[in-house]
Design an enzyme around this catalytic site. Structure first.
Site, short mmCIF file in Angstrom:
data_model
loop_
_atom_site.label_atom_id
_atom_site.label_comp_id
_atom_site.label_asym_id
_atom_site.label_seq_id
_atom_site.Cartn_x
_atom_site.Cartn_y
_atom_site.Cartn_z
N CYS A 182 0.88 -1.07 0.05
CA CYS A 182 0.06 -0.02 0.23
C CYS A 182 0.62 1.31 -0.12
O CYS A 182 0.48 2.17 -0.44
CB CYS A 182 -0.87 0.14 1.13
SG CYS A 182 -0.50 -0.31 2.62
N VAL A 233 -0.07 4.25 -2.49
CA VAL A 233 -0.31 5.58 -1.76
C VAL A 233 0.58 6.78 -2.55
O VAL A 233 0.39 7.77 -2.65
CB VAL A 233 -0.25 5.65 -0.31
CG1 VAL A 233 -0.44 7.13 0.11
CG2 VAL A 233 -1.25 4.70 0.43
#
Ligand code: SF4
Ligand code: SF4
Lengths: 519, 500
Positions: A153, A157
Site C-alpha cells: 500500500c 499511496v
C-alpha cells in the site's frame, strides 16, 4: 520446583504448577490493577446478549478479527505458481516478511519473495531506484525466469507507476529488455487477498498474451481443444491441483493449469532446497491464449482474469469452490461439454462411492446447524455441500464477500428446504460471528485456525477448513475438490461430530450411556 | 559437522573469508560493495564484530527484516494485555501479526484482555483519499462501547497513515479528553520509517515516554507500597512464558517484580515502573531507550542481564543482586544452589548428546548473542551469528562478551548468503525464523525457530533451560535426518551391476 530433567515440562504444563499459579495470582492482585471479577463476569455475560449483538452489528469504523488478508498476499501466492518465478513486491519491506511468514506457517514450506525495501526517502522521491536496483539484484542472485511485480500500500499511496517504472528500469539495464517482468497494482485498501490473486494472474496473462507491455507482438489466438484451469487462492492447492490433474487425465483432456503452485508448496526434504519447483511454464502461460475455454474454480478470485480471457474469445466458466455431489457433477459435465470427452466410468464409480458414504452417514449430519466463514467461494461450496447433506448452513459469513455474493448465497439457500433459516453475512468479521453464535447458536462452526477463539468463547466445536490453518499440520496435502475431495471434507465433518458425542458422554458414572462403540 | 573434523582457528578464518568472497560474487558490483561491509570474520580482541549495521536493506536481495510497525505493534506494544492496539490502516499488517508472536498472558480475552484480538481500521480507498482521522475517531467510540473494560488504546500506524497526512495525535488528545483522560497513545510506526523493526522499538519507547509517563503519575493506578526490593523486568516479551520463568527466580531471591515490559504486562505496570529501584533489561535492543530515559528522569539505574543457560543465569543473578543488600545477595546464591541439581541433571542428560555440535544463528534483537552461553553450557559451539536489526552497540557486546575468534558474522543477511554459508559450513543446527526454517530443513540441516521458540518455550531461566536443552537435542538428534537420502540413491544401479 516444578521442572524436572527426567520428564521435562512444556509451557502447557509448567505454568499450571502451584508455584507459577501463585506467582501469577500475586502479580495480578498487586500490580495489574485488575477489574472487579464480578464486573468482568457481568461484561462477559452482557457480550453474549442480543443487545450486545445489536451494538456489535451497528459498528461502522471498527473491524475485529477479520477473515481476510490484503491483496499482495494473493499476488505472491499466484506468482509462485509459475515456472521459476520470483514474486517481487514493490514498497516497504515489512509486508514481504509478513507474506512469507504467513504462507510458510500454513504450508510448512519456504516462501521465496523479495521486496524493493522502500524507506522514507523513497516515500518522498518515489521508488524507481528501488525497483531498478531490486530487479537487478534479484535477477543476478536468484536467477529467476520471470519476476512478477506487485505493490504494497505504500507504493500505491505515493502513486508509483509500475508500467513506466519497469520500462525505465529495463532501459537502465536492470534486467534484459526482453526479460519477463509482468506486473499488477495490488492496493491493500481495495478488496482482499483474493483480489490480489486476480490482479496478478490477469497481469501475467496480459503480459504474455497482449504483447509484453508493448515490447512484443500480441499473440494471435489459434483456437485449439485444450482448456485452461485456474484454482484461485486456495489453502489446499497442493492436494487440490493434483486431484484436478488426475481428473483431467482420467478424462483425457488436454489442459493447462494456470498458476500451479502445488509443487513449490510441497517440495521434498532430500538434502536440496528447491527455491523454484514446478509451476506453469512460461511457454504454457503464453500458449494458454489458444485454449478453447478457461475454467475457474473460484469466481470471486478471478473476476477480472476471466473477463480478460473472455475478451480473447474463449469461453469462460466460473465455479464457486465446487464441493459435494451436485457441484462436482456440474463441474465434470461442464468439462465434458466443453471438451466433448465422456465422463469415464472411473469417475462415475467415485461419484457412487461419495453418494454411498453420504447415505451411510447422513443420519449424523442431517438437521445439524452450521456456521461457516471464509473466502466467498469456499463459503458457497461448503454451504451447498451442507445443504446436500441435509444440514443447515445457518450463518455463512465472508469478510471479503460483497453484495453479489450475498445474493448468490441467498439464492442457494432458497433452492433448498434446508436453507430456509440460513443467512449470508457479507463484509462481517469474526466478532460479528461471535454474537451470532451466542444469540443464535449452531451445532458446529467451520472455518480457519482463528475459529478456535470462537470455539473457546462460545463452545461451538470448530471444524478446520479454510486458510490459514496454522495449528494443525498437513491438511493442505489432501484435496477438497472432486468426489474424493468431498469425501475428505465429509470425513472431517463426521469426525468432529462423533468426537463431540464422545466428549459429551465421557464422564464415568454419569454418562456411561451413549458412549457407543458402534455408530 | 561436529568438531571431529577439527580445524585450526586459522583454517576456519581462511575458509570463512573465502566464503564471504564467494557469496559477494553473485551481486552486481554496487551491491557487492554494500554487502561486503556487513560480512566479516570475527577477530579476537576487537571491540566490535567488524561489520556495519542498522543500514537500509538493499532492494531485491530477500532481506529477512520486517518494519517499524512490526517493532512497535508486534514487539513492544502488542503484549500489553489490557490495552487495545489498533492496527491503523489496511487489513494486512494486523492480520499477519495476529497472535503469531506467542506473547503469553492470562486474562479474560475479549473482555478485559485483548492480546490475541486483531483490531483494525481496515482502510478502504475512501479512507486513503479523504484521510482516516474521522474513521479512527469513530472507531474509538465503538471500542469504548463494545469493550468497556479496556484500560487504554494505542493507534499503531501502518504505512499509509504517514503518507496521507493524518493527525492521529490530535485525535488521541481529543478522544482522551472526551473520555476523562483515558490513555490513548498515537504511535508513528509506519513501516517505511527507518530500516527495520528497530526504529519501531524506539518510536514505541518514545510513545510510552510521551503519552504515558508524561501524562500520568506513578500512583495513578497502582496503590502498592514501595519496597527497597522493587524491580521491573524490561524487554521480555513472555514468548512461551519467558518472563514468567524469569520472574520466579527474581522473586525467589527476594526481589519484587512490580512490572513486566511488556509480555503479560498491563498499563498499570507501565505507569508504576518509575517506582522501581532497578530496571533489569533483557532485550537491550528494543528497550534500552526507555531504560535510559527512566535513568535520566527518575534516577532509576538499569542493568542488562541474560537468562539463557545456567552460566549466564548465575552471572546475571549475581549482577542484579550486586545492586542490593546482603539479603538479596544471599538470595541469589540460594537460588543458584537450589537449581544446581536441575542444571546438573539436564546437563548430564543432554551434554553427551550435544557436545561438539555446531550452531549458526540469525535472529533479532538480543538472541544472536544472548543464547550463545546456553549452547556452550551444553558443549555446543556457535560458529556463525548475525543480527536482523542490530546496531553497532549490539555487535560490540557480541564481540566483547560472546563470540569466539573466527566466528562468521553476517548482518542483515540475505536469503542467498545464508543459504550458501550453511551449505558450505554444514552446522549441526541452524537457529533463525519461520522464513528460514524450511529452507534449511529441506537441505537436511536441523533447525529451531529462535523467535517463537518453534512454538515451545519458555527458554529463559532454569525451567526454560531444561526445555531449551531438550528442544536442541530433539532437533539435532531426530532420527529423521538419517532418512533424507533414499538408500538406493548412491547404491550402484542394478543394471550396471548385472552388466559386470
Ligand atoms: S496492508 Fe499494506 S502495509 Fe500492511 S501488509 Fe498489506 S500491503 Fe503491507
Ligand atoms: S530479540 Fe527477541 S525480544 Fe528482542 S526484538 Fe527480537 S524477538 Fe524480540
Amino acid at each position: 520446583m516444578t521442572q524436572n530433567a527426567e520428564h521435562i515440562l512444556d509451557h502447557s504444563e509448567l505454568f499450571r504448577g502451584d508455584e507459577y499459579q501463585q506467582m501469577l495470582a500475586n502479580k495480578k492482585a498487586l500490580f495489574e490493577n485488575p477489574h472487579d471479577p464480578a464486573e468482568v463476569d457481568r461484561i462477559r455475560e452482557w457480550s453474549k446478549t442480543p443487545e450486545y449483538r445489536e451494538k456489535n452489528f451497528a459498528r461502522e469504523a471498527l473491524t475485529v478479527n477479520p477473515a481476510k488478508a490484503c491483496q499482495p498476499l494473493g499476488a505472491v501466492f499466484a506468482a509462485l505458481g509459475f515456472e521459476r518465478t520470483l514474486p517481487f513486491v514493490h514498497g516497504s519491506q515489512g509486508c514481504v516478511a509478513y507474506y512469507r511468514s504467513h504462507l510458510s506457517r500454513h504450508f510448512k514450506e519456504p516462501t521465496s519473495c523479495v521486496s524493493s525495501s522502500m524507506t522514507e526517502d523513497a516515500a518522498v522521491f518515489g521508488g524507481l531506484n528501488n525497483l531498478t536496483d531490486g530487479l537487478a539484484n534479484s535477477y543476478n542472485m536468484y536467477k529467476p525466469k520471470m519476476i512478477a511485480v506487485a505493490t504494497t500500500c505504500m507504493a500505491e499511496v505515493i502513486g508509483d507507476d509500475l508500467n513506466a517504472f519497469i520500462k525505465t528500469s529495463k532501459e537502465k539495464g536492470s534486467v534484459p529488455a526482453d526479460y519477463d517482468v509482468p506486473f499488477a497494482h495490488t492496493p491493500a485498501f481495495v478488496g482482499s487477498h483474493v483480489t490480489g490473486y486476480d490482479n496478478t494472474l490477469k497481469g501475467i496473462l496480459e503480459h504474455f498474451w497482449d504483447g509484453k507491455a508493448g515490447t512484443a507482438p500480441k499473440l494471435q489466438r489459434k483456437a485449439n481443444n485444450t482448456i485452461n484451469f485456474i484454482g484461485g487462492f486456495d489453502g489446499y492447492t497442493v492436494g487440490n491441483m493434483r486431484e484436478i490433474k488426475r481428473i483431467f487425465e482420467l478424462m483425457g483432456i488436454g489442459y493447462t493449469i494456470l498458476a500451479d503452485n502445488s509443487d513449490v508448496f510441497d517440495t521434498p526434504t532430500d538434502g536440496e532446497f528447491r527455491m523454484y519447483d514446478g509451476g506453469t511454464t512460461l511457454k504454457d502461460a503464453a500458449n494458454a491464449v489458444h485454449a478453447k475455454a478457461t475454467i475457474s474454480m473460484q469466481q470471486y478470485c478471478t473476476e477480472k482474469t476471466l473477463a480478460f480471457v473472455k475478451g480473447h474469445d474463449q469461453e469462460v466458466v466460473a465455479f464457486n469452490h465446487p464441493l459435494g455431489v451436485g457441484a462436482t457433477d456440474d463441474f465434470l459435465m461442464t468439462l465434458s461439454r466443453i471438451t466433448n470427452k465422456a465422463i469415464p466410468n472411473a469417475l462415475e464409480r467415485e461419484r457412487g462411492r461419495l453418494v454411498d458414504a453420504m447415505a451411510d452417514s447422513s443420519a449424523h449430519v442431517h438437521g445439524k446447524k452450521f456456521a461457516v466463514y471464509g473466502d466467498p467461494d469456499l463459503c458457497y461450496g461448503l454451504a451447498a455441500f451442507l445443504l446436500e447433506l441435509g444440514a443447515e448452513p445457518t450463518h455463512v459469513l465472508s469478510t471479503n464477500g460483497g453484495k453479489a455474493w450475498q445474493q448468490k448465497m441467498q439464492a442457494l439457500f432458497a433452492s433448498s428446504p434446508f436453507g430456509k433459516n440460513c443467512r449470508a453475512f457479507p463484509g462481517k468479521d469474526l466478532w460479528h460471528m461471535r454474537s451470532l453464535l451466542f444469540t443464535e447458536p449452531v451445532d458446529f462452526l467451520i472455518g480457519n485456525t482463528y475459529g478456535k477463539y470462537l470455539e473457546r468463547d462460545t463452545g461451538t466445536p470448530l471444524i478446520r477448513i479454510g486458510f490459514p490453518i496454522f495449528d494443525r499440520h498437513h491438511h493442505h496435502r489432501y484435496p477438497v475438490w472432486g468426489y474424493q475431495g468431498s469425501m475428505n471434507v465429509l470425513v472431517k465433518i463426521l469426525d468432529k461430530i462423533f468426537d463431540e458425542i464422545d466428549r459429551k458422554t465421557s464422564s464415568v458414572g454419569k454418562t456411561d450411556y451413549s458412549f457407543d462403540i458402534i455408530r | 559437522m561436529s568438531r571431529a573434523t577439527t580445524q585450526s582457528v586459522a583454517e576456519i578464518k581462511a575458509r570463512n573469508k573465502q566464503l564471504i568472497d564467494e557469496v559477494l560474487k553473485v551481486y552486481p558490483e554496487k551491491t557487492a560493495k554494500r554487502r561486503a561491509k556487513h560480512l566479516s570474520v570475527h577477530e579476537a580482541g576487537r571491540s566490535d564484530c567488524g561489520v556495519k549495521s542498522n543500514i537500509k536493506s538493499i532492494p531485491g536481495v530477500m532481506t529477512i527484516r520486517g518494519c517499524a510497525y512490526a517493532g512497535s505493534k508486534g514487539v513492544v506494544w502488542g503484549p500489553i494485555k489490557d490495552m487495545i492496539h489498533i492496527s491503523h490502516g489496511p487489513v494486512g499488517c494486523g492480520q499477519y501479526s495476529w497472535g503469531s508472536r506467542r506473547n503469553y498472558y492470562v486474562g479474560t480475552t475479549g473482555i478485559d484482555t485483548f492480546v490475541t484480538l486483531q483490531f483494525t481500521s481496515d482502510f478502504q480507498e475512501k479512507d486513503i483519499v479523504f484521510g482516516g482521522d474521522k474513521k479512527v475517531t469513530k472507531l474509538i467510540d465503538e471500542l469504548q462501547e463494545l469493550f468497556p473494560l479496556n484500560r487504554g488504546i494505542t493507534i499503531q500506524s501502518e504505512c499509509p497513515i504517514g503518507l496521507i497526512g493524518d493527525d492521529i495525535e490530535a485525535v488521541s488528545r481529543e478522544k482522551s479528553k472526551e473520555y476523562g483522560g483515558k490513555t490513548i497513545v498515537p504511535v508513528r510506526c509506519e513501516g517505511f520509517r527507518g530500516v527495520s523493526q528497530s526504529l519501531g522499538h524506539h518510536i514505541a519507547n518514545d510513545a510510552v515516554r510521551d503519552w504515558i509517563f508524561d501524562k500520568s503519575a506513578p500512583e495513578a493506578s497502582s496503590k502498592f507500597e514501595p519496597t527497597p526490593y522493587d524491580v521491573a523486568i524490561i524487554g521480555d516479551y513472555n514468548i512461551g512464558g519467558d518472563a514468567w520463568s524469569s520472574r520466579i527466580l527474581l522473586e525467589e531471591m527476594g526481589l519484587r517484580v512490580i512490572a513486566q515490559w511488556s509480555g503479560d504486562g498491563s498499563l498499570a505496570e507501565l505507569e508504576a515502573t518509575p517506582k522501581a529501584k532497578l530496571n533489569i533489561l533483557h532485550c537491550y535492543r528494543s528497550m534500552n531507550y526507555i531504560s535510559r530515559h527512566m535513568e535520566e528522569k527518575f534516577g532509576i539505574p538499569w542493568c542488562e542481564y541474560n537468562f539463557f543457560g545456567p552460566s549466564k543465569i548465575a552471572e546475571s543473578l549475581r549482577k542484579i543482586a550486586s545492586f542490593f543488600d546482603d539479603k538479596i545477595k544471599e538470595g541469589a546464591e540460594r537460588v543458584i544452589a537450589k537449581y544446581q541439581p536441575l542444571v546438573d541433571a539436564v546437563t548430564a542428560k543432554y551434554l553427551p548428546r550435544l557436545e561438539g555440535k555446531t550452531v549458526m544463528l540469525f535472529v533479532g534483537g538480543l538472541r544472536p548473542r544472548h543464547v550463545i552461553g546456553a549452547y556452550e553450557d551444553l558443549g555446543m559451539d556457535v560458529v556463525g551469528t548475525g543480527y536482523e536489526f542490530g546496531h553497532n552497540d549490539d555487535y560490540q557486546r557480541t564481540a566483547q562478551h560472546y563470540v569466539k575468534d573466527g566466528t562468521l558474522i553476517y548482518d542483515d543477511v540475505t536469503g542467498y548468503e545464508f543459504e550458501r554459508f550453511v551449505e558450505k559450513i554444514r552446522p549441526d543446527l541452524v537457529g533463525s525464523g519461520i522464513k528460514e526454517k524450511y529452507v534449511f530443513q529441506k537441505m537436511g540441516v536441523p533447525f529451531r525457530q529462535m523467535h517463537s521458540w518453534d512454538y515451545s518455550g519458555p527458554y529463559h531461566g532454569y525451567d526454560g533451560f531444561a526445555i531449551f536443552a531438550r528442544d536442541m537435542d530433539m532437533a539435532i538428534n531426530s532420527p529423521i535426518w538419517g532418512k533424507t537420502t533414499a538408500p538406493w540413491k548412491d547404491a550402484p544401479r542394478p543394471s550396471l551391476m548385472a552388466a559386470e
